[in-house]
Design an enzyme around this catalytic site. Structure first.
Site, short mmCIF file in Angstrom:
data_model
loop_
_atom_site.label_atom_id
_atom_site.label_comp_id
_atom_site.label_asym_id
_atom_site.label_seq_id
_atom_site.Cartn_x
_atom_site.Cartn_y
_atom_site.Cartn_z
N ASP A 114 -13.79 69.14 -4.11
CA ASP A 114 -13.61 69.03 -2.60
C ASP A 114 -13.80 70.37 -1.61
O ASP A 114 -13.34 70.53 -0.94
CB ASP A 114 -12.46 68.43 -2.27
CG ASP A 114 -12.17 67.07 -2.70
OD1 ASP A 114 -13.32 66.42 -3.36
OD2 ASP A 114 -11.13 66.29 -2.29
N LYS A 141 -15.51 60.19 -3.74
CA LYS A 141 -14.33 59.31 -4.09
C LYS A 141 -13.71 59.31 -2.79
O LYS A 141 -13.91 59.90 -1.74
CB LYS A 141 -13.46 60.10 -5.01
CG LYS A 141 -12.99 61.60 -4.38
CD LYS A 141 -12.30 62.45 -5.37
CE LYS A 141 -11.96 63.74 -4.71
NZ LYS A 141 -10.96 63.61 -3.67
N CYS A 160 -5.88 67.21 -4.65
CA CYS A 160 -7.10 66.66 -5.25
C CYS A 160 -7.16 67.26 -6.71
O CYS A 160 -7.38 67.02 -7.68
CB CYS A 160 -8.50 66.53 -4.52
SG CYS A 160 -8.07 65.15 -3.32
#
Ligand code: VGL
Ligand code: ZN
Length: 198
Positions: free
Chosen positions: A9, A107, A152
């Site tokens: 990310d 995701k 994450c």
């Protein structure tokens, strides 16, 4: 046998001036690019939410960002609106060497469920497909870097360890949100799970 760098990310919304900015989020980009040379496979993950995503505080009447609600799959932090599909905020940081990626896994694309981990959504059972991709390429060992350390990155590392991959996290190439002590909690969980914190 192949090792893989999993870059979590590294997107504009998690960098300074982004919607869910992580302090120093952009400071890790050059180091991540340099590290890519040491791996047989490079995977990027991308948080990728629809506008009506249930993790956004503004989709819950009267809710404030960073409060916690109970979802059918468990507790969920409500975040400021971030990484909406197709927006500039969801794009990778401009300096990230995304050309080097063999695979980009998105995701959090289902409105009703969040996905911190690159392997399973927050119900801890719906797979993203990344495990199958890595196994079919013969990948046994993973190094993780990116944003955010305590959400994450940590959820991905814990799932990867549970799946039997060798896992290490380049802590110098991660930055944390640190919501009410979440960094210390997740560091301890990662250590207990056998994740190497490098
Ligand atoms: C993340 C909160 C919400 C992360 C993603 O990348 O750590 N955190 N969505
Ligand atoms: Zn998100």
């Amino acid at each position: 046998m192949t090792n893989a760098l999993i870059v979590i990310d590294v997107q504009n919304d998690f960098c300074p001036d982004g919607a869910l900015a992580v302090t120093g989020g952009d400071a890790i980009v050059a180091g991540i690019n340099a590290a890519m040379a040491d791996f047989g496979a490079v995977v990027l993950t991308q948080d990728w939410h629809p506008a009506d995503h249930s993790s956004f505080a503004d989709n819950h009447h009267g809710a404030v960002p960073f409060s916690v609600v109970e979802m059918p799959y468990g507790a969920q932090v409500l975040w400021p609106r971030h990484c909406v599909q197709g927006t500039q905020g969801a794009a990778f940081h401009a300096d990230l060497n995304s050309d080097r990626a063999d695979m980009v896994i998105r995701k959090g694309f289902r409105a009703g469920i969040d996905s911190y981990s690159a392997f399973f959504e927050n119900d801890q059972k719906t797979p993203t497909g990344l495990e199958g991709y890595l196994r079919s390429r013969g990948v046994t060992d993973l190094v993780l870097a990116g944003l955010a350390t305590d959400f994450c990155v940590a959820f991905s590392a814990l799932d990867a360890a549970r799946l039997g991959f060798g896992v290490s996290v380049r802590m110098d190439l991660c930055r944390a949100i640190d919501l009410e002590g979440s960094l210390a909690v997740m560091v301890e969980k990662m250590r207990a799970a056998g994740v190497v914190l490098a």
